[in-house]
Scaffold this active site. Structure first.
Site, PDB file in Angstrom:
ATOM      1  CG  ASP A   1      15.950   3.130  18.784  1.00 58.70           C
ATOM      2  OD1 ASP A   1      14.907   2.468  18.946  1.00 58.70           O
ATOM      3  OD2 ASP A   1      16.019   4.175  18.119  1.00 58.70           O
TER       4      ASP A   1
ATOM      5  CE  LYS B   1      20.644   4.861  10.303  1.00 61.56           C
ATOM      6  NZ  LYS B   1      19.290   4.823  10.789  1.00 61.56           N
TER       7      LYS B   1
ATOM      8  CB  CYS C   1      17.993  22.406  57.378  1.00 63.18           C
ATOM      9  SG  CYS C   1      18.277  20.770  56.716  1.00 63.18           S
TER      10      CYS C   1
ATOM     11  CD  GLU D   1      14.349   8.118   7.782  1.00 63.47           C
ATOM     12  OE1 GLU D   1      14.676   7.760   6.633  1.00 63.47           O
ATOM     13  OE2 GLU D   1      14.373   7.354   8.752  1.00 63.47           O
TER      14      GLU D   1
ATOM     15  CB  SER E   1      18.582  -1.695   6.176  1.00 60.13           C
ATOM     16  OG  SER E   1      18.773  -1.162   7.426  1.00 60.13           O
TER      17      SER E   1
HETATM   18  S1  IVH Z   1      20.635   6.771   2.500  1.00 55.09           S
HETATM   19  C1  IVH Z   1      20.398   2.110   1.697  1.00 55.09           C
HETATM   20  N1  IVH Z   1      20.728   8.742   4.134  1.00 55.09           N
HETATM   21  O1  IVH Z   1      18.411   4.950   7.667  1.00 55.09           O
HETATM   22  C2  IVH Z   1      19.535   3.093   2.257  1.00 55.09           C
HETATM   23  N2  IVH Z   1      19.435   6.868   4.766  1.00 55.09           N
HETATM   24  O2  IVH Z   1      19.145   2.276   8.649  1.00 55.09           O
HETATM   25  C3  IVH Z   1      20.322   4.280   2.512  1.00 55.09           C
HETATM   26  N3  IVH Z   1      18.288   7.174   6.922  1.00 55.09           N
HETATM   27  O3  IVH Z   1      16.492   3.036   5.514  1.00 55.09           O
HETATM   28  C4  IVH Z   1      19.565   5.465   2.390  1.00 55.09           C
HETATM   29  N4  IVH Z   1      18.999   9.187   7.319  1.00 55.09           N
HETATM   30  O4  IVH Z   1      15.547   5.272   6.263  1.00 55.09           O
HETATM   31  C5  IVH Z   1      20.236   7.525   3.923  1.00 55.09           C
HETATM   32  N5  IVH Z   1      20.897  10.646   5.452  1.00 55.09           N
HETATM   33  C6  IVH Z   1      20.397   9.424   5.235  1.00 55.09           C
HETATM   34  C7  IVH Z   1      19.540   8.799   6.148  1.00 55.09           C
HETATM   35  C8  IVH Z   1      19.080   7.515   5.897  1.00 55.09           C
HETATM   36  C9  IVH Z   1      18.246   8.222   7.757  1.00 55.09           C
HETATM   37  C10 IVH Z   1      17.553   5.918   7.155  1.00 55.09           C
HETATM   38  C11 IVH Z   1      16.911   5.319   5.947  1.00 55.09           C
HETATM   39  C12 IVH Z   1      17.443   3.936   5.878  1.00 55.09           C
HETATM   40  C13 IVH Z   1      17.873   3.731   7.290  1.00 55.09           C
HETATM   41  C14 IVH Z   1      18.901   2.649   7.361  1.00 55.09           C
END
Ligand code: IVH
Length: 692
Positions: free
Chosen positions: A48, A130, A444, A188, A96
């Site tokens: 990543d 996240k 040693c 997720e 995203s």
């Molecule tokens: S909110 C606009 N909350 O991160 C989408 N996303 O890189 C925002 N993700 O596609 C969604 N943890 O799959 C949100 N606590 C969280 C998250 C989260 C992981 C992922 C999600 C999104 C990606 C974006």
């Protein structure tokens, strides 16, 4: 400036432009391939961090030359849905998140938010982990789960309904009376680290291809044509969003609460805050916990808590403007193995170590990584010259995760494990059941110096001024060869004149002696730990100290060859027991022990403090005197039992005695006990008390 000059300059500009355009095209192609692998094949051939780095480079070029962005992966979310699955269009695009890599990015995000909003109220942020899995959207009609889809390209996802129904933590029915007519829940899909390791172990046994990380494993497990397979994978779903016109929600906090009420799993590591400082502190706190969490996270999502404000801000083509992901520094990076060398540890273990081209991982430069043992090198097939992925997890020593076989240079050389100790030359030995290859020469010099470093280290004697470097200096110049030499340093200084050695002066030598003198009094558990007995780390040292209670008792057991009694301590089994016995069967170790703490050797003397304060058990802080002849056990055994339960066994009765245990023919001590009014019990009562 003349015409030729101008011409040259514009040629130069042209070349620069073409070069950047070519680099952009190259990055765009690379990133599209990687993204395809990531979303479609549940596989990563790149980590990543490197992906992010290349992606940032791409964005940078597009900022400079916006026209490059026309044909760029930066305009796409995810990858197209695989033809393996039926398609489900998303009612609202699955976007995203924009990434932040430092506090300044978050500050800029907040500035942007403030500019776009009316200058009225304060901004509240909901901070959430996240999750590093794959996003999914679940649709409920009249409270019943009807469809589940992956993100796909953000507009159309893959139909994984049947598979999602096998996840135990996903509610199939929303409890009334809340039941909305129409609702979408987003979150997720994750595989817990423990499930990931178990799955890979199983796959290794079956000779199947291993998953690179829990996210790939989660994706591969959810995107199965046979839902029975998904069921066995024990996936987890964390919910974080609700989309529904039937529910009145005004904040992200309410969303998370309602999700909980509906029976979804929601992270307990969330935090509502209204200042930047608090937001940064939360990020740091979770980052520290990251390695210990049961699932992978790769940052903290900062979301505006107010859903109305969220709506007002809207979204760009790819990202919502109300949220941002503050990524953790990469825990992995790629570098080159420059060489493989071996190190001799204090117990003689030979550990191979990779010398790396220095690289920053998680904000720290690393140039070496342990390869653990010979089997590990063979298993990973790491060669000198290979490009490798290195990883830091928490505070753990960096390790090599795998070599990039596709990038293996022709000159990469397999490592030949030495047959003889690189330090003393003695033949190396591998015991049948062991993975470690050892140098068995107790003298040693590599082992001697490592033992000394351990002896003076923080958790052992903790001697300031005798860190690794200084110990090596004193060892190499022949000044300190054994632990006792440390405590004799001051009286030997008339001849040594350390203050005249390079790097030392009058004051630093004075400080050194003072910290050595401070270290002369040491609790028994640290004393035992400092000896460096194989397999005896801090917790076994504590168990041993609690068992022996005093240094006198400890040395008594050793001298009388009664160390087998240690096997009655929970946590000390045959293997550790043997290492302890072997250690004290070595006369050299016994000499050190006696010289350090025995009476009469005044210069080297260390005053070992009993573990009174740390003892625990039924008889903690009781002083017991045993007198007379016992029927079922010997007096020594009775003493041992008492000590095991936290008591101190004394030989004479005083006003401080708590209890006297009297057997047959108890004489003088029994009278004394009666004189001081001390409770006297029989052997039988004592044993009953212990059993209780
Ligand atoms: S909110 C606009 N909350 O991160 C989408 N996303 O890189 C925002 N993700 O596609 C969604 N943890 O799959 C949100 N606590 C969280 C998250 C989260 C992981 C992922 C999600 C999104 C990606 C974006």
């Amino acid at each position: 400036m003349n015409v030729t000059n101008l011409q040259q300059r514009s040629d130069h500009g042209e070349r620069k432009y073409e070069k950047k355009k070519a680099r952009h095209a190259q990055l765009a192609e690379l990133l599209s391939t990687y993204s395809q692998q990531y979303y479609d094949q549940d596989e990563s051939t790149i980590n990543d961090a490197t992906y992010d780095e290349l992606y940032q480079e791409l964005l940078h070029l597009e900022k400079e030359y916006p026209e490059f962005a026309l044909f760029s992966p930066s305009q796409k979310v995810g990858a197209k849905a695989s033809p393996k699955f039926k398609k489900i269009p998303h009612s609202v695009q699955m976007l995203s998140l924009d990434n932040a890599y430092g506090e300044e990015d978050i500050a800029a995000f907040l500035e942007r938010v403030k500019k776009l909003l009316p200058p009225s109220g304060k901004i509240e942020l909901m901070l959430e982990p996240k999750f590093d899995g794959l996003s999914a959207s679940l649709t409920y009609r009249n409270g019943i789960l009807v469809t589940a889809a992956t993100r796909g390209d953000g507009f159309v996802g893959e139909d994984v309904t049947k598979n999602m129904l096998t996840l135990e933590c996903v509610p199939k029915k929303i409890p009334s009376p809340h039941t909305p007519t129409q609702m979408e829940v987003r979150g997720e899909v994750m595989m817990l680290k423990s499930d990931f390791f178990a799955l890979n172990a199983q796959r290794e046994k079956n000779g199947e291809k291993l998953f690179t990380n829990p996210r790939n494993a989660a994706s591969g497990s959810l995107r199965q044509l046979d839902s029975e397979i998904t069921k066995t994978r024990n996936l987890t779903f964390f919910a974080y969003a609700i989309i529904s016109d039937d529910i009145n929600l005004s904040s992200q906090k309410e969303v998370l609460n309602l999700l909980l009420q509906f029976g979804f799993l929601v992270s307990d590591k969330v935090h509502l805050c209204s200042t930047q400082e608090e937001a940064f502190a939360f990020y740091k706190k979770i980052e520290k916990q990251r390695a210990e969490l049961p699932y992978d996270i790769d940052g903290i999502v900062y979301k505006l808590n107010d859903l109305n404000l969220q709506k007002q801000l809207g979204a760009s083509a790819k990202f919502p403007r109300h949220s941002i992901a503050y990524k953790f520094p990469a825990q992995q990076a790629q570098t080159t193995v420059l060489d493989i060398v071996v190190q001799v540890g204090r117990t003689g273990n030979i550990t191979p170590v990779a010398e790396l081209k220095p690289v920053t991982v998680g904000g720290v430069v690393i140039s070496r990584a342990t390869l653990h043992n010979k089997d590990e090198i063979e298993k990973l097939d790491i060669r000198i010259g290979d490009r490798v992925v290195v990883q830091r997890a928490g505070d753990v020593i960096p390790k090599i995760v795998y070599p990039l076989l596709d990038e293996r240079p022709v000159h990469a050389t397999p490592f030949t494990f030495p047959t003889h100790c690189p330090c003393c030359g003695s033949a190396l030995v591998r015991e049948e059941t062991e993975v470690a290859i050892k140098c068995l020469n107790f003298n040693c010099s590599a082992q001697l110096v490592e033992r000394l470093i351990h002896f003076a280290s923080k958790l052992a004697f903790n001697i300031d001024g005798l860190g690794e470097q200084n110990i090596r200096f004193f060892f190499e110049s022949g000044i300190i060869k054994t632990p006792t030499d440390i405590f004799e340093l001051e009286i030997r200084n008339d001849q040594l004149q350390l203050q005249n050695s390079e790097g030392w002066g009058r004051q630093s030598v004075k400080n050194l002696f003072s910290s050595i003198n401070q270290a002369r009094t040491i609790p028994l558990d640290r004393f035992i730990y400092a000896l460096g007995i194989p397999q005896v780390g801090r917790s076994i040292s504590k168990l041993m100290a609690n068992f022996f209670v005093s240094y006198g008792n400890f040395i008594n057991h050793i001298k009388n060859h009664r160390l087998d009694s240690l096997l009655s301590v929970a946590g000390i089994g045959n293997s550790i027991g043997n290492d302890i016995k072997n250690f004290f069967n070595n006369q050299q170790n016994m000499n050190v022990m006696e010289k350090l703490a025995g009476d009469g050797v005044s210069s080297g003397m260390v005053n070992v403090v009993d573990v009174g304060g740390t003892r625990s058990g039924l008889l903690t802080n009781k002083t017991i005197v045993f007198t007379g002849t016992f029927e079922t056990i010997s007096r020594e055994e009775a003493k041992e039992l008492a000590e095991k339960h936290g008591a101190r066994a004394a030989s004479s009765v005083s006003s401080k005695t708590s209890l006297v245990v009297a057997g047959e023919n108890a004489g003088q001590k029994l009278h004394q006990a009666q004189k001081f009014g001390i409770t006297v019990i029989s052997e039988h009562d004592f044993l009953k008390m212990i059993q209780q």
